[in-house]
Design a protein around this motif. Sequence first.
Motif, mmCIF file in Angstrom:
data_model
loop_
_atom_site.group_PDB
_atom_site.id
_atom_site.type_symbol
_atom_site.label_atom_id
_atom_site.label_comp_id
_atom_site.label_asym_id
_atom_site.label_seq_id
_atom_site.Cartn_x
_atom_site.Cartn_y
_atom_site.Cartn_z
ATOM 1 N N ALA A 29 0.842 -1.083 0.107
ATOM 2 C CA ALA A 29 -0.043 -0.037 -0.137
ATOM 3 C C ALA A 29 0.975 1.242 0.120
ATOM 4 O O ALA A 29 1.935 1.174 0.798
ATOM 5 C CB ALA A 29 -0.944 -0.015 1.223
ATOM 6 N N ARG A 30 0.536 2.338 -0.728
ATOM 7 C CA ARG A 30 1.153 3.325 -0.901
ATOM 8 C C ARG A 30 1.618 4.189 0.659
ATOM 9 O O ARG A 30 2.547 4.385 0.753
ATOM 10 C CB ARG A 30 0.673 4.677 -1.606
ATOM 11 C CG ARG A 30 1.276 5.940 -1.715
ATOM 12 C CD ARG A 30 0.372 6.757 -2.582
ATOM 13 N NE ARG A 30 0.473 6.301 -3.965
ATOM 14 C CZ ARG A 30 1.026 6.942 -5.074
ATOM 15 N NH1 ARG A 30 1.472 8.167 -4.857
ATOM 16 N NH2 ARG A 30 1.028 6.503 -6.232
ATOM 17 N N GLU A 31 0.758 4.254 1.458
ATOM 18 C CA GLU A 31 0.905 4.700 2.823
ATOM 19 C C GLU A 31 1.877 3.987 3.553
ATOM 20 O O GLU A 31 2.121 4.204 4.796
ATOM 21 C CB GLU A 31 -0.535 5.049 3.431
ATOM 22 C CG GLU A 31 -1.496 3.792 3.697
ATOM 23 C CD GLU A 31 -2.116 3.719 2.234
ATOM 24 O OE1 GLU A 31 -3.096 2.700 2.581
ATOM 25 O OE2 GLU A 31 -2.309 4.533 1.306
ATOM 26 N N PHE A 35 5.211 -2.203 2.635
ATOM 27 C CA PHE A 35 4.462 -3.148 3.184
ATOM 28 C C PHE A 35 2.968 -2.845 2.939
ATOM 29 O O PHE A 35 2.658 -1.653 2.312
ATOM 30 C CB PHE A 35 4.565 -2.909 4.757
ATOM 31 C CG PHE A 35 6.001 -3.054 5.341
ATOM 32 C CD1 PHE A 35 6.652 -4.239 5.277
ATOM 33 C CD2 PHE A 35 6.829 -2.108 5.631
ATOM 34 C CE1 PHE A 35 7.953 -4.296 5.900
ATOM 35 C CE2 PHE A 35 8.053 -2.111 6.216
ATOM 36 C CZ PHE A 35 8.603 -3.445 6.093
ATOM 37 N N CYS A 36 2.178 -3.761 3.455
ATOM 38 C CA CYS A 36 0.724 -3.795 3.010
ATOM 39 C C CYS A 36 -0.166 -3.044 4.052
ATOM 40 O O CYS A 36 -1.330 -2.599 3.795
ATOM 41 C CB CYS A 36 0.095 -5.016 2.565
ATOM 42 S SG CYS A 36 0.026 -6.161 3.969
ATOM 43 N N SER A 37 0.369 -3.121 5.345
ATOM 44 C CA SER A 37 -0.111 -2.658 6.584
ATOM 45 C C SER A 37 0.597 -2.107 7.698
ATOM 46 O O SER A 37 1.993 -2.478 7.599
ATOM 47 C CB SER A 37 -1.438 -3.607 7.019
ATOM 48 O OG SER A 37 -0.568 -4.770 7.468
ATOM 49 N N ASP A 38 0.066 -1.507 8.613
ATOM 50 C CA ASP A 38 0.794 -1.419 9.892
ATOM 51 C C ASP A 38 1.127 -2.511 10.442
ATOM 52 O O ASP A 38 2.315 -2.705 11.202
ATOM 53 C CB ASP A 38 0.031 -0.518 10.787
ATOM 54 C CG ASP A 38 -0.002 0.948 10.284
ATOM 55 O OD1 ASP A 38 0.794 1.537 9.987
ATOM 56 O OD2 ASP A 38 -0.923 1.693 10.836
ATOM 57 N N ARG A 39 0.442 -3.523 10.473
ATOM 58 C CA ARG A 39 0.859 -4.725 11.099
ATOM 59 C C ARG A 39 2.054 -5.405 10.413
ATOM 60 O O ARG A 39 2.947 -5.684 11.348
ATOM 61 C CB ARG A 39 -0.342 -5.902 10.787
ATOM 62 C CG ARG A 39 0.063 -7.322 11.543
ATOM 63 C CD ARG A 39 -1.113 -8.360 11.229
ATOM 64 N NE ARG A 39 -0.794 -9.661 11.468
ATOM 65 C CZ ARG A 39 0.226 -10.185 10.715
ATOM 66 N NH1 ARG A 39 0.798 -9.932 9.651
ATOM 67 N NH2 ARG A 39 0.825 -11.490 11.220
#
Length: 69
Positions: A29-31, A35-39
């Motif tokens: 993910a761009r944000e 990575f794909c997530s905060d996790r």
Amino acid sequence: MSGDSEKPVAKVAPLRKAVPCPICRRPSAREHYPFCSDRCRDVDLNRWLSGSYAIPVADDEAKADEDDV
């Protein structure tokens, strides 16, 4: 003056190649890039802090003893 003032051009971020998340292999993910997530970001940080990403080093004791002489 004919009113032909230049309009500001919106800057567009260059498109980068889609890279899978290094932890779970889902699309990143761009944000949270790369990575794909905060996790997944937290999992990676935990691995760094716990030493899982340490480079193994073999100490050559014989060479160290020769250097001391």
